[in-house]
Scaffold this motif. Sequence first.
Motif, PDB file in Angstrom:
ATOM      1  N   ARG A  77       3.464   7.344  -2.911  1.00  0.00           N
ATOM      2  CA  ARG A  77       4.033   8.307  -1.973  1.00  0.00           C
ATOM      3  C   ARG A  77       5.071   7.643  -1.071  1.00  0.00           C
ATOM      4  NH1 ARG A  77      -1.262  10.584   0.627  1.00  0.00           N
ATOM      5  NH2 ARG A  77      -2.367  10.686  -1.333  1.00  0.00           N
ATOM      6  N   PRO A  78       5.935   8.436  -0.459  1.00  0.00           N
ATOM      7  CA  PRO A  78       6.923   7.836   0.440  1.00  0.00           C
ATOM      8  C   PRO A  78       6.208   7.012   1.505  1.00  0.00           C
ATOM      9  CG  PRO A  78       7.355  10.185   0.149  1.00  0.00           C
ATOM     10  CD  PRO A  78       6.073   9.888  -0.552  1.00  0.00           C
ATOM     11  N   GLY A  79       6.735   5.866   1.788  1.00  0.00           N
ATOM     12  CA  GLY A  79       6.160   5.042   2.842  1.00  0.00           C
ATOM     13  C   GLY A  79       5.203   3.984   2.355  1.00  0.00           C
ATOM     14  N   PHE A  80       4.784   4.096   1.074  1.00  0.00           N
ATOM     15  CA  PHE A  80       3.785   3.124   0.610  1.00  0.00           C
ATOM     16  C   PHE A  80       4.364   1.718   0.559  1.00  0.00           C
ATOM     17  CE2 PHE A  80       4.534   1.585  -3.702  1.00  0.00           C
ATOM     18  CZ  PHE A  80       5.597   2.354  -4.094  1.00  0.00           C
ATOM     19  N   GLN A  81       5.669   1.628   0.291  1.00  0.00           N
ATOM     20  CA  GLN A  81       6.273   0.299   0.192  1.00  0.00           C
ATOM     21  C   GLN A  81       6.288  -0.400   1.538  1.00  0.00           C
ATOM     22  OE1 GLN A  81      10.048   0.835  -1.847  1.00  0.00           O
ATOM     23  NE2 GLN A  81       8.995   0.490  -3.796  1.00  0.00           N
ATOM     24  N   ALA A  82       6.560   0.374   2.582  1.00  0.00           N
ATOM     25  CA  ALA A  82       6.580  -0.201   3.926  1.00  0.00           C
ATOM     26  C   ALA A  82       5.188  -0.719   4.299  1.00  0.00           C
ATOM     27  CB  ALA A  82       7.046   0.852   4.930  1.00  0.00           C
ATOM     28  N   GLU A  83       4.160   0.037   3.923  1.00  0.00           N
ATOM     29  CA  GLU A  83       2.796  -0.404   4.222  1.00  0.00           C
ATOM     30  C   GLU A  83       2.420  -1.653   3.430  1.00  0.00           C
ATOM     31  OE1 GLU A  83      -0.411   2.124   4.938  1.00  0.00           O
ATOM     32  OE2 GLU A  83       0.786   3.907   5.362  1.00  0.00           O
ATOM     33  N   LEU A  84       2.823  -1.656   2.153  1.00  0.00           N
ATOM     34  CA  LEU A  84       2.549  -2.832   1.322  1.00  0.00           C
ATOM     35  C   LEU A  84       3.274  -4.065   1.859  1.00  0.00           C
ATOM     36  CD1 LEU A  84       2.626  -1.550  -2.380  1.00  0.00           C
ATOM     37  CD2 LEU A  84       0.666  -2.435  -1.119  1.00  0.00           C
ATOM     38  N   ALA A  85       4.505  -3.846   2.313  1.00  0.00           N
ATOM     39  CA  ALA A  85       5.294  -4.962   2.834  1.00  0.00           C
ATOM     40  C   ALA A  85       4.591  -5.621   4.018  1.00  0.00           C
ATOM     41  CB  ALA A  85       6.679  -4.474   3.227  1.00  0.00           C
ATOM     42  N   MET A 137      -5.182   2.493  -0.975  1.00  0.00           N
ATOM     43  CA  MET A 137      -5.180   2.410  -2.433  1.00  0.00           C
ATOM     44  C   MET A 137      -4.579   3.663  -3.052  1.00  0.00           C
ATOM     45  SD  MET A 137      -6.017  -0.083  -4.380  1.00  0.00           S
ATOM     46  CE  MET A 137      -6.617  -1.750  -4.182  1.00  0.00           C
ATOM     47  N   ARG A 138      -4.997   4.796  -2.524  1.00  0.00           N
ATOM     48  CA  ARG A 138      -4.456   6.053  -3.032  1.00  0.00           C
ATOM     49  C   ARG A 138      -2.933   6.097  -2.826  1.00  0.00           C
ATOM     50  NH1 ARG A 138      -6.040   9.791  -5.672  1.00  0.00           N
ATOM     51  NH2 ARG A 138      -8.043   8.756  -5.783  1.00  0.00           N
ATOM     52  N   LEU A 139      -2.526   5.521  -1.718  1.00  0.00           N
ATOM     53  CA  LEU A 139      -1.100   5.401  -1.404  1.00  0.00           C
ATOM     54  C   LEU A 139      -0.375   4.691  -2.544  1.00  0.00           C
ATOM     55  CD1 LEU A 139       0.310   6.001   1.439  1.00  0.00           C
ATOM     56  CD2 LEU A 139       0.427   3.519   1.658  1.00  0.00           C
ATOM     57  N   VAL A 140      -0.981   3.601  -3.039  1.00  0.00           N
ATOM     58  CA  VAL A 140      -0.390   2.835  -4.128  1.00  0.00           C
ATOM     59  C   VAL A 140      -0.388   3.657  -5.408  1.00  0.00           C
ATOM     60  CG1 VAL A 140      -0.652   0.800  -5.601  1.00  0.00           C
ATOM     61  CG2 VAL A 140      -1.019   0.609  -3.134  1.00  0.00           C
ATOM     62  N   ASP A 141      -1.531   4.302  -5.704  1.00  0.00           N
ATOM     63  CA  ASP A 141      -1.655   5.095  -6.938  1.00  0.00           C
ATOM     64  C   ASP A 141      -0.575   6.162  -7.017  1.00  0.00           C
ATOM     65  OD1 ASP A 141      -3.847   3.660  -7.674  1.00  0.00           O
ATOM     66  OD2 ASP A 141      -5.301   5.137  -6.962  1.00  0.00           O
ATOM     67  N   VAL A 165       9.997 -13.333   3.136  1.00  0.00           N
ATOM     68  CA  VAL A 165      10.570 -12.037   2.754  1.00  0.00           C
ATOM     69  C   VAL A 165       9.533 -11.331   1.889  1.00  0.00           C
ATOM     70  CG1 VAL A 165      12.514 -10.886   1.619  1.00  0.00           C
ATOM     71  CG2 VAL A 165      12.826 -13.162   2.629  1.00  0.00           C
ATOM     72  N   ASP A 166       9.395 -10.008   2.064  1.00  0.00           N
ATOM     73  CA  ASP A 166       8.481  -9.311   1.161  1.00  0.00           C
ATOM     74  C   ASP A 166       9.254  -8.850  -0.082  1.00  0.00           C
ATOM     75  OD1 ASP A 166       9.202  -6.328   1.337  1.00  0.00           O
ATOM     76  OD2 ASP A 166       9.011  -6.859   3.452  1.00  0.00           O
ATOM     77  N   PRO A 167       8.535  -8.596  -1.182  1.00  0.00           N
ATOM     78  CA  PRO A 167       9.215  -8.274  -2.448  1.00  0.00           C
ATOM     79  C   PRO A 167      10.108  -7.040  -2.375  1.00  0.00           C
ATOM     80  CG  PRO A 167       6.895  -8.765  -2.828  1.00  0.00           C
ATOM     81  CD  PRO A 167       7.077  -8.690  -1.343  1.00  0.00           C
ATOM     82  N   TRP A 168       9.737  -6.070  -1.539  1.00  0.00           N
ATOM     83  CA  TRP A 168      10.514  -4.831  -1.469  1.00  0.00           C
ATOM     84  C   TRP A 168      11.850  -5.072  -0.785  1.00  0.00           C
ATOM     85  CZ3 TRP A 168       5.407  -5.616  -0.893  1.00  0.00           C
ATOM     86  CH2 TRP A 168       4.580  -5.027  -1.862  1.00  0.00           C
ATOM     87  N   ALA A 169      11.796  -5.857   0.298  1.00  0.00           N
ATOM     88  CA  ALA A 169      13.040  -6.241   0.971  1.00  0.00           C
ATOM     89  C   ALA A 169      13.901  -7.073   0.026  1.00  0.00           C
ATOM     90  CB  ALA A 169      12.729  -7.017   2.252  1.00  0.00           C
TER      91      ALA A 169
END
Lengths: 293, 293
Positions: A8-16, A1-5, B276-280
Amino acid sequence: MRLVDDRRPGFQAELAQLWPHTGSSQVIGITGNPGSGKSSLVDLLTTRYRALGRRVGVLAVDPSSPFSGGAILGDRIRMQHHSADPGVFIRSLATRGALGGLTASTADTIIVMEALGLDPIIVETVGVGQDEVDIARVAHCTVVVTVPGLGDEIQNLKAGILEIADLFVVNKADREGADQVASELQQMQRLGVAEREIPVLLTSTRTGAGLDQLVEALEQHRRDLLEGDGWHHRELLRAGRHLRTLAVEAFLQTHGLAREDAGPRALLEAVVARRVDPWAAAQTILRPQEVLP
Amino acid sequence: MRLVDDRRPGFQAELAQLWPHTGSSQVIGITGNPGSGKSSLVDLLTTRYRALGRRVGVLAVDPSSPFSGGAILGDRIRMQHHSADPGVFIRSLATRGALGGLTASTADTIIVMEALGLDPIIVETVGVGQDEVDIARVAHCTVVVTVPGLGDEIQNLKAGILEIADLFVVNKADREGADQVASELQQMQRLGVAEREIPVLLTSTRTGAGLDQLVEALEQHRRDLLEGDGWHHRELLRAGRHLRTLAVEAFLQTHGLAREDAGPRALLEAVVARRVDPWAAAQTILRPQEVLP
């Protein structure tokens, strides 16, 4: 969650990675006039859903604080009695950024909540400058809350409301004038061009009256969407909005336009000096190969 | 003007021709709580400026009507006694579009008003869902209006307000509690991190008290900005915001994302199906050469 807030770099990859585990939770948007008791309503709804054995996500969004990054409100005091309950996940976001309204953080937070298996996820707008419209674009079901005694507030609400409300709730129904407000909302629909009838429910967060009916109406709305192509249609709208937000965010980032006070300085100076007009400048950004005059 | 409202082909080229004739008008933003008497204030301000021989532009922006395109409010009834005056130019805009808040139409309308030699140009937010923050990004001077008797509204306003207010006005100053509100606003500043002191003015649109002082404060603010680098700084901010809006608008147009309910359908279906994820997907839009999985 903090990652989303913090984004930070890399949060998109984790969300994906979470994305495949989303898509089945019902997102309920709660919006309406300040002072209409939205917060208490969310509180009581959470209790009802917990009694049904559901794990609930609550996301309070404050569009009036665009300058404050991250989750500034913390766990909300009024929801404190849920904070010891591992089946309730509460998050507050100050929305921010160049695009106004609910931002990418909101969508990202909902994704994390979906992946955690929370269902429903209740998104509530708080504070002034509320965007009662934006919430409809992230929710499967939008609940518009009003109360008796606001006078022309209902008039004011009229503008876009028929287009976004899936359910009307007249809260503080133990107050005088509640039936009047309910019948006005019904009349408004007859005057408008609504495609379907929007149910009007009466609730009282003081007595708890109408809460069971509200939960049932929300469940019915989910069933209705799932039976037709409504759910898929909303998912397409939600994905469209998210995709647009992400694409614009990336676009602004790429062209140095992401920060409110920043921008391609030389270009801006040329615009302010009236050597370049803003439309030509915008084209320069889109097609950087063109040379500035 | 109609050209701007409808955003017909060619309107940008015409606006671009006006650009060199803009940049000297003072844009005054008026925002604040619903019911604070902003409209009457704008009305009386207009009268004062007319008495000074100034040609005045009034732009009423309604961010609560994003679904209604164009100028739906028409010439405003309360401003009707100015409507026969060729020195007053009144325009109402329902803001709209994917980007929330004040849109490109607002900036475009201001440009036309600047080119017409109107000065000042008063931009007022009306309706609910008011974005008291966005207005600061198009104005040289932002006036935040409040009134006694709103209770926690001032608390609610606090969030972003110190960052946007250039002037505070406590309207309906003939009412009880006005001095209290004024001193609260002053105290708030001492607690906050404001870089400069924000003047607090008391006005009454009923008696006309304080209106001359408000005009003088607005004139003083203009002089202060022009004497330092304040005016240029605001012009850069305004140009930056406009440029960003135009660039994003063009970007969305180019990639078929401009309409709320539309988008690259196949891509959206792939996202909703979780293939596909939204970021991709966003990256696919930015770099169309990449092949979808």
